[in-house]
Design an enzyme around this catalytic site. Structure first.
Site, mmCIF file in Angstrom:
data_model
loop_
_atom_site.group_PDB
_atom_site.id
_atom_site.type_symbol
_atom_site.label_atom_id
_atom_site.label_comp_id
_atom_site.label_asym_id
_atom_site.label_seq_id
_atom_site.Cartn_x
_atom_site.Cartn_y
_atom_site.Cartn_z
ATOM 1 N N ASN A 222 1.141 3.777 1.264
ATOM 2 C CA ASN A 222 0.673 4.790 2.365
ATOM 3 C C ASN A 222 1.925 5.164 3.294
ATOM 4 O OD1 ASN A 222 1.037 2.583 3.875
ATOM 5 N ND2 ASN A 222 -1.230 2.320 4.119
ATOM 6 N N SER B 166 0.911 -1.292 0.081
ATOM 7 C CA SER B 166 -0.004 0.053 -0.092
ATOM 8 C C SER B 166 0.990 1.289 0.067
ATOM 9 C CB SER B 166 -0.771 -0.120 1.166
ATOM 10 O OG SER B 166 -1.751 -0.886 1.141
ATOM 11 N N SER C 98 7.212 -0.958 11.579
ATOM 12 C CA SER C 98 6.140 0.062 10.984
ATOM 13 C C SER C 98 6.559 0.686 9.812
ATOM 14 C CB SER C 98 5.563 0.641 12.252
ATOM 15 O OG SER C 98 5.912 1.791 12.265
ATOM 16 N N LYS C 99 5.638 1.313 9.333
ATOM 17 C CA LYS C 99 5.893 2.318 8.042
ATOM 18 C C LYS C 99 6.306 3.806 8.619
ATOM 19 C CE LYS C 99 3.719 0.525 4.106
ATOM 20 N NZ LYS C 99 2.521 0.175 3.367
ATOM 21 N N SER C 100 6.000 3.763 9.967
ATOM 22 C CA SER C 100 6.396 5.151 10.379
ATOM 23 C C SER C 100 7.640 5.240 11.206
ATOM 24 C CB SER C 100 5.212 5.818 11.388
ATOM 25 O OG SER C 100 5.058 4.691 12.379
#
Ligand code: GLU
Length: 311
Positions: A15, A13, A266-268
């Site tokens: 995002n 994704s 995590s993506k962050s």
């Protein structure tokens, strides 16, 4: 008869930025596709337009190219195919397998908390730990549903899970990876554990579960290689495939790459993003080594000698 060519896909994704976990998934997927002399597709799962962006998409493509992962046709962008998901949702509606549910996720959480306080026992949770939808709107009359919808009340399309299982009982899939507890081989699907899952919303004719199986079906995917965090969701995917008459791919759920704290990346978490690792001067070979895959030259040598390079 020539066997059907295998089709693999990597479906991030856009995002956020890809991290080491995505790198592992993409490299493994790609290596398995190439070893099977199959096709490898890139799909951008961007149904949530508010959180996805073209900038992330470009970064994903750039990071994959850097890793040496190439794909065989232009990427499929889910946001360009809402009509396909709407048609699938419509087919389920025709069979009265979905219904408009008016309780929000927050209201479901509050309902579960109240139940637990009053009854002193846990309200059932799905495999991701979210409270199961209580199904209060499942048997509302058509008149009531239409009234609430026409008054503009927000709703989600939910699958009537019990009815769905009656229509498609006793499902299983072939797992060549493993569940978080090590199950492999033929896995019996247990979709009931998820309750009445969301398949669409009033402003979006799909959810992740629906879009992923529609696309795997339309793209002729034969092999889904993805992280173990999606192992349990496969039960829902098998059920939807059966209801919509789509073939079941083989599944390979691989281990997740964990951070130093033992948690899923995590993506962050910027420190493990491929962009920042590249900016720090790491080469593709370094990334392969960090995720525990053999170097490219070794992998090619192993595949020439017919041994698995992917572990
Ligand atoms: N889009 C999902 C993700 O980024 C992956 C879906 C899948 O591989 O089935 O986690």
């Amino acid at each position: 008869m020539t066997p059907t060519k295998a089709v693999f896909r990597f479906a991030p994704s856009p995002n956020g930025e890809l991290h080491l976990g995505h790198a592992y998934s993409a490299l493994l997927n790609h290596a398995m596709a190439r070893a099977a002399e199959g096709r490898f597709l890139l799909r951008l799962e961007d149904i949530d337009k508010a959180r996805c962006s073209l900038a992330f998409e470009r970064q994903i493509e750039d990071d994959l190219a850097f890793l040496g992962v190439d794909w065989d046709e232009p990427p499929r962008r889910q946001s360009e195919h809402f009509a396909d998901y709407a048609a699938a949702l419509e087919a389920l509606a025709d069979e009265e397998l979905i219904y408009p549910a008016f309780m929000t996720r927050g209201e479901v959480r509050a309902f579960a908390e109240r139940f637990e306080e009053e009854e002193g026992r846990p309200w059932p949770r799905d495999p991701d730990g979210a409270p199961i939808y209580p199904g209060l709107d499942r048997h509302a009359s058509t008149a009531e549903r239409e009234k609430r919808m026409s008054e503009g009340e927000r709703f989600a399309w939910r699958l009537d899970m019990e009815r769905a299982i009656e229509c498609a009982p006793a499902l299983a899939w072939e797992e060549t990876g493993a569940s978080p507890s090590g199950d492999t081989g033929e896995i019996v699907a247990r979709p009931l554990e998820w309750g009445d899952v969301v398949l669409g919303r009033q402003d979006m004719p799909t959810s992740y579960h629906l879009a992923v199986i529609v696309d795997d079906g339309l793209q002729g995917v034969t092999d889904v290689v993805r992280g173990r965090d999606l192992f349990y969701a496969t039960s829902v995917h098998r059920l939807l495939q059966a209801l919509l008459g789509l073939p079941a791919p083989r599944y390979h759920h691989h281990p997740l790459i964990l951070g130093p704290d033992g948690r899923k990346l995590s993506k962050s978490a910027r420190d493990t993003s491929l962009r920042s690792l590249r900016a720090a001067g790491l080469a593709a070979e370094d990334i392969r080594r960090m995720v525990g895959l053999p170097g490219r030259a070794d992998a090619e040598m192993l595949s020439r000698t017919g041994r698995s390079a992917t572990g």
